[in-house]
Motif scaffolding. Sequence first.
Motif, PDB file in Angstrom:
ATOM      1  N   GLY A   1       0.793  -1.053  -0.103  1.00 23.65           N
ATOM      2  CA  GLY A   1      -0.556  -0.002  -0.254  1.00 23.65           C
ATOM      3  C   GLY A   1       1.325   1.017  -0.052  1.00 23.65           C
ATOM      4  O   GLY A   1       1.979   1.427  -0.492  1.00 23.65           O
ATOM      5  N   SER A   2       0.484   2.285   0.673  1.00 21.18           N
ATOM      6  CA  SER A   2       0.774   3.438  -0.265  1.00 21.18           C
ATOM      7  C   SER A   2       2.323   3.699   1.023  1.00 21.18           C
ATOM      8  O   SER A   2       3.242   4.184   0.857  1.00 21.18           O
ATOM      9  N   PHE A   3       2.220   3.404   2.080  1.00 23.34           N
ATOM     10  CA  PHE A   3       3.399   3.503   3.298  1.00 23.34           C
ATOM     11  C   PHE A   3       4.352   2.180   2.844  1.00 23.34           C
ATOM     12  O   PHE A   3       5.644   2.469   2.966  1.00 23.34           O
ATOM     13  N   ASP A   4       4.113   0.620   2.248  1.00 22.77           N
ATOM     14  CA  ASP A   4       4.733   0.031   1.956  1.00 22.77           C
ATOM     15  C   ASP A   4       5.682   0.562   0.852  1.00 22.77           C
ATOM     16  O   ASP A   4       6.379   0.409   0.303  1.00 22.77           O
ATOM     17  N   VAL A   5       4.979   1.305  -0.155  1.00 20.87           N
ATOM     18  CA  VAL A   5       5.588   2.168  -1.809  1.00 20.87           C
ATOM     19  C   VAL A   5       6.926   3.011  -1.096  1.00 20.87           C
ATOM     20  O   VAL A   5       7.443   2.864  -1.703  1.00 20.87           O
ATOM     21  N   LEU A   6       6.495   3.950  -0.031  1.00 14.05           N
ATOM     22  CA  LEU A   6       7.204   4.948   0.611  1.00 14.05           C
ATOM     23  C   LEU A   6       8.392   3.335   1.462  1.00 14.05           C
ATOM     24  O   LEU A   6       9.652   3.991   0.919  1.00 14.05           O
ATOM     25  N   ARG A   7       8.187   2.681   1.653  1.00 10.50           N
ATOM     26  CA  ARG A   7       8.945   2.264   2.450  1.00 10.50           C
ATOM     27  C   ARG A   7      10.397   1.557   1.987  1.00 10.50           C
ATOM     28  O   ARG A   7      11.494   2.027   2.203  1.00 10.50           O
ATOM     29  N   GLU A   8      10.412   1.236   1.297  1.00  9.04           N
ATOM     30  CA  GLU A   8      10.991   0.097  -0.093  1.00  9.04           C
ATOM     31  C   GLU A   8      11.481   1.602  -0.773  1.00  9.04           C
ATOM     32  O   GLU A   8      13.018   0.928  -0.254  1.00  9.04           O
TER      33      GLU A   8
ATOM     34  N   SER B   1      12.622   3.955   0.936  1.00  8.71           N
ATOM     35  CA  SER B   1      13.254   4.317   2.164  1.00  8.71           C
ATOM     36  C   SER B   1      14.669   3.674   2.094  1.00  8.71           C
ATOM     37  O   SER B   1      15.683   3.739   2.540  1.00  8.71           O
ATOM     38  N   SER B   2      13.972   1.733   2.039  1.00  6.42           N
ATOM     39  CA  SER B   2      15.269   1.310   2.141  1.00  6.42           C
ATOM     40  C   SER B   2      15.958   0.920   1.108  1.00  6.42           C
ATOM     41  O   SER B   2      17.561   0.784   1.398  1.00  6.42           O
ATOM     42  N   LYS B   3      15.724   1.566  -0.216  1.00  2.44           N
ATOM     43  CA  LYS B   3      16.633   1.551  -0.815  1.00  2.44           C
ATOM     44  C   LYS B   3      17.126   2.742  -0.763  1.00  2.44           C
ATOM     45  O   LYS B   3      18.576   2.998  -1.117  1.00  2.44           O
ATOM     46  N   ARG B   4      17.378   4.089   0.142  1.00  2.00           N
ATOM     47  CA  ARG B   4      18.352   4.526   0.567  1.00  2.00           C
ATOM     48  C   ARG B   4      19.088   4.553   1.652  1.00  2.00           C
ATOM     49  O   ARG B   4      20.342   4.651   1.423  1.00  2.00           O
ATOM     50  N   LEU B   5      19.041   3.488   2.588  1.00  2.00           N
ATOM     51  CA  LEU B   5      19.421   3.071   3.347  1.00  2.00           C
ATOM     52  C   LEU B   5      20.045   2.422   2.737  1.00  2.00           C
ATOM     53  O   LEU B   5      21.800   1.732   3.184  1.00  2.00           O
ATOM     54  N   GLN B   6      20.274   1.146   1.500  1.00  2.00           N
ATOM     55  CA  GLN B   6      21.375   0.283   0.942  1.00  2.00           C
ATOM     56  C   GLN B   6      22.243   1.485   0.370  1.00  2.00           C
ATOM     57  O   GLN B   6      23.239   0.944   0.575  1.00  2.00           O
TER      58      GLN B   6
ATOM     59  N   GLN C   1      18.016  -6.019   2.379  1.00  2.00           N
ATOM     60  CA  GLN C   1      16.704  -4.833   3.225  1.00  2.00           C
ATOM     61  C   GLN C   1      16.457  -5.831   4.119  1.00  2.00           C
ATOM     62  O   GLN C   1      16.261  -5.017   5.154  1.00  2.00           O
ATOM     63  N   PHE C   2      16.735  -6.732   4.117  1.00  2.00           N
ATOM     64  CA  PHE C   2      16.650  -8.066   5.783  1.00  2.00           C
ATOM     65  C   PHE C   2      18.318  -7.106   6.562  1.00  2.00           C
ATOM     66  O   PHE C   2      17.748  -6.740   7.536  1.00  2.00           O
ATOM     67  N   VAL C   3      19.066  -7.350   5.572  1.00  2.00           N
ATOM     68  CA  VAL C   3      19.938  -6.449   7.160  1.00  2.00           C
ATOM     69  C   VAL C   3      20.354  -5.289   6.821  1.00  2.00           C
ATOM     70  O   VAL C   3      20.478  -4.509   8.105  1.00  2.00           O
ATOM     71  N   SER C   4      19.759  -4.334   5.889  1.00  2.00           N
ATOM     72  CA  SER C   4      19.690  -3.027   6.131  1.00  2.00           C
ATOM     73  C   SER C   4      18.870  -2.557   7.270  1.00  2.00           C
ATOM     74  O   SER C   4      19.102  -1.685   7.931  1.00  2.00           O
ATOM     75  N   GLY C   5      17.370  -3.300   7.995  1.00  2.00           N
ATOM     76  CA  GLY C   5      16.388  -2.824   8.672  1.00  2.00           C
ATOM     77  C   GLY C   5      17.107  -3.384  10.064  1.00  2.00           C
ATOM     78  O   GLY C   5      17.009  -2.774  10.573  1.00  2.00           O
ATOM     79  N   ILE C   6      18.043  -4.008  10.026  1.00  2.00           N
ATOM     80  CA  ILE C   6      19.116  -5.294  11.128  1.00  2.00           C
ATOM     81  C   ILE C   6      19.855  -3.865  11.946  1.00  2.00           C
ATOM     82  O   ILE C   6      19.605  -3.181  12.869  1.00  2.00           O
ATOM     83  N   ILE C   7      20.488  -3.408  10.821  1.00  2.00           N
ATOM     84  CA  ILE C   7      21.357  -1.872  11.460  1.00  2.00           C
ATOM     85  C   ILE C   7      20.346  -0.719  11.741  1.00  2.00           C
ATOM     86  O   ILE C   7      20.604  -0.069  12.960  1.00  2.00           O
ATOM     87  N   ASP C   8      19.424  -0.505  10.731  1.00  2.00           N
ATOM     88  CA  ASP C   8      18.675   0.447  11.482  1.00  2.00           C
ATOM     89  C   ASP C   8      18.176   0.101  12.626  1.00  2.00           C
ATOM     90  O   ASP C   8      18.100   1.873  13.481  1.00  2.00           O
ATOM     91  N   ASN C   9      17.564  -0.646  13.429  1.00  2.00           N
ATOM     92  CA  ASN C   9      17.406  -1.248  14.582  1.00  2.00           C
ATOM     93  C   ASN C   9      18.034  -1.152  15.329  1.00  2.00           C
ATOM     94  O   ASN C   9      18.483  -0.818  16.797  1.00  2.00           O
TER      95      ASN C   9
ATOM     96  N   LEU D   1      23.601   9.782   9.300  1.00  2.00           N
ATOM     97  CA  LEU D   1      23.999   9.394   7.643  1.00  2.00           C
ATOM     98  C   LEU D   1      22.672  10.020   6.642  1.00  2.00           C
ATOM     99  O   LEU D   1      22.508  10.223   4.891  1.00  2.00           O
ATOM    100  N   TYR D   2      21.348   9.220   6.973  1.00  2.00           N
ATOM    101  CA  TYR D   2      20.352   9.880   6.649  1.00  2.00           C
ATOM    102  C   TYR D   2      20.264  10.885   6.278  1.00  2.00           C
ATOM    103  O   TYR D   2      19.626  11.935   5.209  1.00  2.00           O
ATOM    104  N   VAL D   3      20.840  11.825   6.977  1.00  2.00           N
ATOM    105  CA  VAL D   3      19.584  12.848   8.063  1.00  2.00           C
ATOM    106  C   VAL D   3      20.840  14.341   6.722  1.00  2.00           C
ATOM    107  O   VAL D   3      19.628  14.877   6.272  1.00  2.00           O
ATOM    108  N   SER D   4      21.407  13.789   6.559  1.00  2.00           N
ATOM    109  CA  SER D   4      22.488  14.833   5.942  1.00  2.00           C
ATOM    110  C   SER D   4      22.501  14.681   4.609  1.00  2.00           C
ATOM    111  O   SER D   4      23.104  15.411   4.101  1.00  2.00           O
ATOM    112  N   LYS D   5      22.136  13.106   4.332  1.00  2.00           N
ATOM    113  CA  LYS D   5      21.948  13.362   2.788  1.00  2.00           C
ATOM    114  C   LYS D   5      20.708  13.798   2.222  1.00  2.00           C
ATOM    115  O   LYS D   5      20.193  14.170   0.730  1.00  2.00           O
TER     116      LYS D   5
END
Length: 676
Positions: free
Chosen positions: A69-76, A78-83, A346-354, A363-367
């Motif tokens: 849904g809407s949230f999941d599209v955006l979350r996807e 966002s996770s690419k940004r983290l990658q 995606q799995f690993v980046s989520g763990i690191i965010d946690n 890093l996210y904020v600065s970019k």
Amino acid sequence: MRKLATTLAAGVAVAGMLAFAPPGDKKPTKYIDKANMDLSVKPGDNFYLYANGAWLKANPVPGSKTRWGSFDVLREESSKRLQTLLTEASKKTSDAKMQQIGDLYLSGMDTVAIDKMGYQPIAADLKRIDAIQNVDGLLNEIAYARTQGISSALFGFFVSQDRKDVTKYIPQLSQGGTTLPDRDYYLKADNRSTTIRNAYAQHLNKMFALVGENAATAAAHADAVLRIETALAKAQMSRVEMRDPYKTYNKFAVKDFSATTPSINWNGMLGNLQLKGADSLVVNNPSFFKTVDALLTAVPLSDWKTYLKWRVIDNNAAYLAKPFAQQNFAMTQVLTGQKEMSPRWQFVSGIIDNQLGDLLGQLYVSKYFKPEAKVRMQELVKNLETTFAGRIQRLDWMSDETKVKALEKLNAFTKKIGYPDVWKDYASIKIDRNDFVGNLRRASQWAYNDMVTRYGQPVDKTRWGMTPPTINAYYSPSNNEIAFPAGILQFPFFDFGADDAINYGGIGAVIGHEITHGFDDNGAQYAADGNLKNWWTKEDEAKFKSRANQVVEQYNAFTVLDTIHVNGKLTLGENIADLGGLNMAYEAFTKTKQFKEGKKIDGFTPAQRFFLNWAQVWRSNALPETQAQLILTDPHSPGMARANGPVTNIDAWYEAFNIQPGDKMYVAPEKRIKIW
């Protein structure tokens, strides 16, 4: 290595969030696109389908997701940004912080090395459990495993603010010890619960086989775990009961609580949990711990040792070799219907965010975070607060005496936008790019120590309950604060290029939602200073509860999946927040130039765009298994109920779309629910 429990209040969403088109750095050509709508549906019959019908048909749930849904599209996105951030960090060795998260990322991505290890990362833990000789040894192991980031078993433990004295931290104990998402899975005899329970028994069996047990032993051990967890589930309160902040606030002197559990000396246990000097604690379900105490002597020690082994296996399975990760996912499939595992990155980046959220967040904020977004958000929050203050003053069901207290609470709100003023320092965590499980344990140890060392210290209100990249928001009753991480402060939540109808129907409604959480059925029990205490007159409290019960009844009537209905009591807080937030956002929107001018955009009036945007916020397809699980576990209603429920109580929606008697969603004016 799972994230420690917190006492933060609910965020704005779990099941869906705000989005109107695939996110990214390019702005959409249309914020309201008729191509996503089903114009054959009358808005007064099903507003959700009218606004989203074509989109829902064209966007089935992808194989690696449980909902889309809407949230999941955006979350996807966002996770690419983290990658991207993590890939860049993994290439830099001159910057210690960058190398820290880069090495953690590489350690999680090196599946070849992980597969070679098999279950060796937990072998010593299983062997240590084998050596346990008595109940005291069992309890010592439970404490040790928790402090070392190995596993959590039997009960929940955390250090957090005392709800009745928020200037102090206090140790807190909570019911726990089960693996399935809800107690009902152990206790109900319906087909869904029975199917899941049988699958869980097979899952246990297969996991024990993976650590070398023969078929007979694995089967016996699976049975032992299921028996223990079923007994624990019977002692647990339901999720609805757990929403009562008074029922779950039971303060004891440590010695007095120990007297209720003869097998557990809580002075010794707290010491083993590395908490020194505590003379009192808060327990959310004292009877649960009496049951635990009885089970400790009634259940054979060998079964308890099996149970502890299972907790280690389950807590680590997703991070171990492929056979463990695949079997872990097989159980996830049964629970959620998910077809494919999430991509490894995606799995690993989520763990690191946690685990290292503040470091990745910097890093996210600065970019990706624009400072002007924070300034605009501050303006919007102020507009919404001013609007809500006016709404409180005009309430016809509340006395002047209670209004004064309500306004006092509103004026005391703390606002957090974007990211923390003080970042956590993870420099002491040793990260080895060849030791994924060890890295996660050391990060968990750091987080645990960070938590227990708060005891005896002044309460730190600069702390955040979410990481900066998180696409969500929250309200904390004990701090009386609302927080909006940087992740949410971007399109499609709000966009500098969008008209006010979009922004107020999007982020405006989110702000209003979080503000209203301070005045929902739970938040309204906390005063302006954050303490759990009654600030209502008896008459006003009775009127509030009566109106809240109308919300319960409205949402109980929503059907989600065949015979499954929304649980109006479980979702009450979120439903009140949706209703209050949407009302608040719409009134604030009426003060804008766009609303006053009334010009159409893409064929829709400003008011129509506002409500259409609200409906698009909640569009989401979910797998049947996921829907069934969320009804049991999620305090948020499903997307269709969130889109349709509040608008039926708002007169302006009827006017905007000419909703008439005879339309399926029509509610007579005198029956429309008005709280805030």
